[in-house]
Design an enzyme around this catalytic site. Sequence first.
Site, PDB file in Angstrom:
ATOM      1  CG  HIS A 140     -21.370  10.599 -55.535  1.00 40.91           C
ATOM      2  ND1 HIS A 140     -20.437  11.611 -55.527  1.00 40.91           N
ATOM      3  CD2 HIS A 140     -22.529  11.200 -55.863  1.00 40.91           C
ATOM      4  CE1 HIS A 140     -21.011  12.771 -55.856  1.00 40.91           C
ATOM      5  NE2 HIS A 140     -22.287  12.534 -56.070  1.00 40.91           N
ATOM      6  CD  GLU A 185     -23.748  16.831 -51.941  1.00 37.85           C
ATOM      7  OE1 GLU A 185     -24.846  16.462 -52.381  1.00 37.85           O
ATOM      8  OE2 GLU A 185     -23.177  17.846 -52.347  1.00 37.85           O
ATOM      9  CD  GLU A 397     -19.859  17.354 -55.481  1.00 37.64           C
ATOM     10  OE1 GLU A 397     -20.887  18.034 -55.665  1.00 37.64           O
ATOM     11  OE2 GLU A 397     -19.881  16.135 -55.260  1.00 37.64           O
TER      12      GLU A 397
HETATM   13  C1  PNW Z   1     -24.224  17.677 -55.517  1.00 41.59           C
HETATM   14  N1  PNW Z   1     -28.739  21.386 -52.569  1.00 41.59           N
HETATM   15  O1  PNW Z   1     -25.547  17.585 -55.126  1.00 41.59           O
HETATM   16  C2  PNW Z   1     -23.786  16.255 -55.852  1.00 41.59           C
HETATM   17  O2  PNW Z   1     -22.737  15.786 -55.052  1.00 41.59           O
HETATM   18  C3  PNW Z   1     -23.510  15.993 -57.294  1.00 41.59           C
HETATM   19  O3  PNW Z   1     -23.643  14.621 -57.560  1.00 41.59           O
HETATM   20  C4  PNW Z   1     -24.398  16.863 -58.155  1.00 41.59           C
HETATM   21  O4  PNW Z   1     -24.339  16.562 -59.514  1.00 41.59           O
HETATM   22  C5  PNW Z   1     -24.019  18.302 -57.892  1.00 41.59           C
HETATM   23  O5  PNW Z   1     -24.124  18.620 -56.512  1.00 41.59           O
HETATM   24  C6  PNW Z   1     -24.808  19.317 -58.696  1.00 41.59           C
HETATM   25  O6  PNW Z   1     -26.162  19.259 -58.391  1.00 41.59           O
HETATM   26  C7  PNW Z   1     -26.296  18.583 -54.537  1.00 41.59           C
HETATM   27  O7  PNW Z   1     -29.233  21.135 -51.512  1.00 41.59           O
HETATM   28  C8  PNW Z   1     -27.032  18.251 -53.426  1.00 41.59           C
HETATM   29  O8  PNW Z   1     -28.946  22.491 -53.048  1.00 41.59           O
HETATM   30  C9  PNW Z   1     -27.809  19.160 -52.753  1.00 41.59           C
HETATM   31  C10 PNW Z   1     -27.923  20.437 -53.233  1.00 41.59           C
HETATM   32  C11 PNW Z   1     -27.197  20.785 -54.341  1.00 41.59           C
HETATM   33  C12 PNW Z   1     -26.406  19.862 -55.004  1.00 41.59           C
END
Ligand code: PNW
Length: 499
Positions: A140, A185, A397
Amino acid sequence: MAWLLAVVLSAVAAGCYAKDLDFPAGFKFGAATASYQVEGAWNVSDKGVNIWDKFVHDNPSVIKDLSNGDVACDSYHNWERDIEMAAELGLDYYRLSLSWARILPTGLPNKISEDGVKYYNNLIDGLVAKGIDCMVTIYHWDLPLPLQELGGWTNPLIADWFEDYARVVYTLFGDRVKLWLTINEPIVVCDATYNSGVTAPGYLSPDLGAYICNKHVLLAHAKAWRLYDKEFRSKFNGRVSLANHLLWIEAASDKYEDLAELARQNAVGRYSHPIFSKEGGWPPGIEEAIAKACIEKGYPKSNFPSFTLEEIELVRGTYDYYGMNHYTSRLIRDALPGENLTVWPFGDCPDLHGKMETAENWSESVVYWFYLNPEGIRKQMAWLKQQYGDLEIMITENGMPTYAGLNDTTRIDFYKSYLEQVLLSIKEDGVNVTHYTAWTLMDNFEWGDGYTTKFGLYEVDFEDPKRTRTPRESAYYYASIIKNHSLDVPANYTDITLS
Ligand code: PNW
């Protein structure tokens, strides 16, 4: 008699209503965290330095409140409380991630940290003892620094380094961990990182880094999946996938349907099609579109890597389920001539000349990228089913940000409205979604936002050296959903005892 009929009808209606809000037997609820965001203890014993340690130390101003994850929730020391919270909520499973450099200080398996292994053994054993399953993310975002210094995810050897790391953790924890996610991700690991520079290692490589990384994360994932399949599955009988970030993209109007589909292939397909489609390889239209964009920008040829036939076969089919992180949605339209386009995934879609917008009826949150569109999660899963067939989906998530405060009714409304859509996916669309993971168990280091925005079911007091955790109202609500296995929860759900 009419009154009797009315009573009977309303009882039937109430019964149906309650039933419609029930989750199928066997549906599981969890909550997630990630190592860098919660653990702290960045330099205890022989832990190696990772790219987030270095990024925030070298560039404190990239984080909104100039903070870092050096201590975070101090979960390295507070693991017993973390288990207790998971148990209080009644979670079926807890999703945690492993810090690569905490287990392998050099990044390679020449040395395995006893302390690092002990920490995860304590956590996993404690969860198992309470009957809570573990869903473990192998990576992660916290790459060991020595591997970054050799190019990280742009070095093709990363696939072997990752496979070697995966072998170590399957061997150490596979007897107790039955659900694995290789990489969280990859679109953030690649696109956000190399196009925006706002995530570690903070190294910009426009039009190149993200493409190379895209291919390598797929190969790394595939090798780790095949390794499990070959050497561990018969012994441990677990399941392995990856967690993709899926931003739901819709056409801003009918004439942009083709653009929207290409944008979905760009956002979702580049990290899914090679693994989950029947034919494998890059998604339709993407190689052509990126080649065109590269030529337009003056490169002599496409910077987007191709796959060999052997690589297509290596990656194709390397999944046991689909892991989906979902938060928000966008509308897409053609960019106007000369219109400023920001980079993916937090902005527009420049390779496709696409401008992202949000709909007027999607309410804002405290985070600039996050707009609420509950229907998006249902549409996203219907699209996955249509693209890749009737596979099992686990929502790895989903959650929403607020500012501090225990009375988080907006978060309760969020969980209710998104989970309603999950039920519709199951009951109306026949989507095989089996797991729902709330992001996040507790407030933590929210990357570029530091500690300013909060996604936690539990509030964490970051001023308190003990990092005391207190359940928010949403924690009671989520616990009640789990207890009732339904969205039909009693009005007095806050009467449940959590702490
Ligand atoms: C996720 N976007 O990230 C992650 O997996 C977490 O570690 C993080 O804390 C959580 O979401 C909240 O932000 C993201 O493109 C990655 O909008 C990309 C986006 C959103 C969240």
